[in-house]
Design a protein around this motif. Structure first.
Motif, PDB file in Angstrom:
ATOM      1  N   ALA A 136       0.902  -1.144   0.103  1.00 23.00           N
ATOM      2  CA  ALA A 136      -0.179  -0.025  -0.019  1.00 23.00           C
ATOM      3  C   ALA A 136       0.791   1.346  -0.041  1.00 23.00           C
ATOM      4  N   GLN A 137       0.323   2.376  -0.542  1.00 18.52           N
ATOM      5  CA  GLN A 137       0.901   3.634  -0.273  1.00 18.52           C
ATOM      6  C   GLN A 137       1.975   3.768  -1.220  1.00 18.52           C
ATOM      7  N   THR A 138       2.176   3.061  -2.332  1.00 19.16           N
ATOM      8  CA  THR A 138       3.354   3.341  -3.482  1.00 19.16           C
ATOM      9  C   THR A 138       2.740   3.725  -4.739  1.00 19.16           C
ATOM     10  N   ARG A 139       3.515   4.340  -5.527  1.00 19.56           N
ATOM     11  CA  ARG A 139       3.301   4.861  -6.633  1.00 19.56           C
ATOM     12  C   ARG A 139       2.663   3.676  -7.664  1.00 19.56           C
ATOM     13  N   ILE A 140       3.194   2.476  -7.574  1.00 20.27           N
ATOM     14  CA  ILE A 140       2.575   1.403  -8.316  1.00 20.27           C
ATOM     15  C   ILE A 140       1.111   1.455  -8.135  1.00 20.27           C
ATOM     16  N   ASP A 141       0.613   1.725  -7.023  1.00 24.70           N
ATOM     17  CA  ASP A 141      -0.898   1.585  -6.874  1.00 24.70           C
ATOM     18  C   ASP A 141      -1.911   2.504  -7.876  1.00 24.70           C
ATOM     19  N   PHE A 142      -1.577   3.656  -7.748  1.00 19.89           N
ATOM     20  CA  PHE A 142      -1.913   4.583  -8.848  1.00 19.89           C
ATOM     21  C   PHE A 142      -1.675   4.207 -10.346  1.00 19.89           C
ATOM     22  N   ASP A 143      -0.184   3.934 -10.759  1.00 22.10           N
ATOM     23  CA  ASP A 143      -0.114   3.118 -11.925  1.00 22.10           C
ATOM     24  C   ASP A 143      -0.939   1.788 -12.144  1.00 22.10           C
ATOM     25  N   ALA A 144      -1.187   1.025 -11.289  1.00 18.84           N
ATOM     26  CA  ALA A 144      -2.028  -0.199 -11.388  1.00 18.84           C
ATOM     27  C   ALA A 144      -3.500   0.212 -11.955  1.00 18.84           C
ATOM     28  N   ALA A 145      -3.761   1.292 -10.961  1.00 15.26           N
ATOM     29  CA  ALA A 145      -5.295   1.991 -11.486  1.00 15.26           C
ATOM     30  C   ALA A 145      -5.451   2.427 -12.962  1.00 15.26           C
ATOM     31  N   ILE A 146      -4.174   3.036 -13.268  1.00 22.94           N
ATOM     32  CA  ILE A 146      -4.213   3.429 -14.609  1.00 22.94           C
ATOM     33  C   ILE A 146      -4.335   2.241 -15.812  1.00 22.94           C
ATOM     34  N   ASP A 147      -3.606   1.284 -15.499  1.00 19.39           N
ATOM     35  CA  ASP A 147      -3.472   0.063 -16.347  1.00 19.39           C
ATOM     36  C   ASP A 147      -4.578  -0.509 -16.329  1.00 19.39           C
ATOM     37  N   ILE A 148      -5.437  -0.591 -15.072  1.00 14.83           N
ATOM     38  CA  ILE A 148      -6.745  -1.450 -14.834  1.00 14.83           C
ATOM     39  C   ILE A 148      -7.744  -0.682 -15.877  1.00 14.83           C
ATOM     40  N   VAL A 149      -7.694   0.686 -15.752  1.00 13.41           N
ATOM     41  CA  VAL A 149      -8.691   1.391 -16.501  1.00 13.41           C
ATOM     42  C   VAL A 149      -8.472   1.385 -18.033  1.00 13.41           C
ATOM     43  N   ALA A 150      -7.076   1.360 -18.324  1.00 12.28           N
ATOM     44  CA  ALA A 150      -6.818   1.617 -19.628  1.00 12.28           C
ATOM     45  C   ALA A 150      -7.096   0.125 -20.488  1.00 12.28           C
ATOM     46  N   ALA A 151      -6.807  -1.144 -19.531  1.00 14.46           N
ATOM     47  CA  ALA A 151      -7.107  -2.355 -20.147  1.00 14.46           C
ATOM     48  C   ALA A 151      -8.598  -2.629 -20.492  1.00 14.46           C
ATOM     49  N   ALA A 152      -9.548  -1.736 -19.680  1.00 15.46           N
ATOM     50  CA  ALA A 152     -10.772  -1.954 -19.814  1.00 15.46           C
ATOM     51  C   ALA A 152     -11.467  -1.173 -21.081  1.00 15.46           C
ATOM     52  N   LEU A 153     -10.715   0.118 -21.282  1.00 17.96           N
ATOM     53  CA  LEU A 153     -11.075   1.101 -22.291  1.00 17.96           C
ATOM     54  C   LEU A 153     -10.683   0.840 -23.694  1.00 17.96           C
ATOM     55  N   THR A 154      -9.390   0.314 -23.624  1.00 15.55           N
ATOM     56  CA  THR A 154      -8.664   0.253 -25.129  1.00 15.55           C
ATOM     57  C   THR A 154      -9.403  -0.763 -25.900  1.00 15.55           C
TER      58      THR A 154
END
Length: 106
Positions: free
Chosen positions: A39-57
């Motif tokens: 928890a509380q690391t940059r990868i959490d935000f990056d993972a959120a972006i990757d999750i949304v990108a996986a769904a949108l692309t």
């Protein structure tokens, strides 16, 4: 087949239909990186972006990781979009906190 959802990011609405196994694999990888980092690391935000990108692309190829990062918004916007995608994908139940968020056991 699962229903379609709509998420809001950067003042726009995006429709996400039922996810493919390829999208689920990409989401699984992003969740794994987030959980490995803790928890509380940059990868959490990056993972959120990757999750949304996986769904949108799949329905909007232009909405890749970089395009999402260029949108304006708040942390609450990306958290809500990520939660909606995780609900659609079956990774979290309605109302349950995604991994790495407060109340998720971290």
């Amino acid at each position: 087949m699962a229903e379609a959802i709509t998420i809001a990011l950067g003042g726009r609405q995006f429709r996400i239909r039922a996810l493919s196994f390829r999208q689920l694999r990409d989401i699984e990888e992003a969740l794994g990186r987030a959980l490995d980092a803790g928890a509380q690391t940059r990868i959490d935000f990056d993972a959120a972006i990757d999750i949304v990108a996986a769904a949108l692309t799949r329905t909007d190829p232009a909405m890749n990781r970089d395009a999402i990062l260029d949108l304006e918004g708040t942390k609450a916007d990306i958290v809500a979009a990520t939660r909606a995608v995780l609900n659609l994908s079956g990774y979290v139940a309605q109302g349950e906190a995604p991994p790495g968020e407060p109340g998720a056991g971290n």
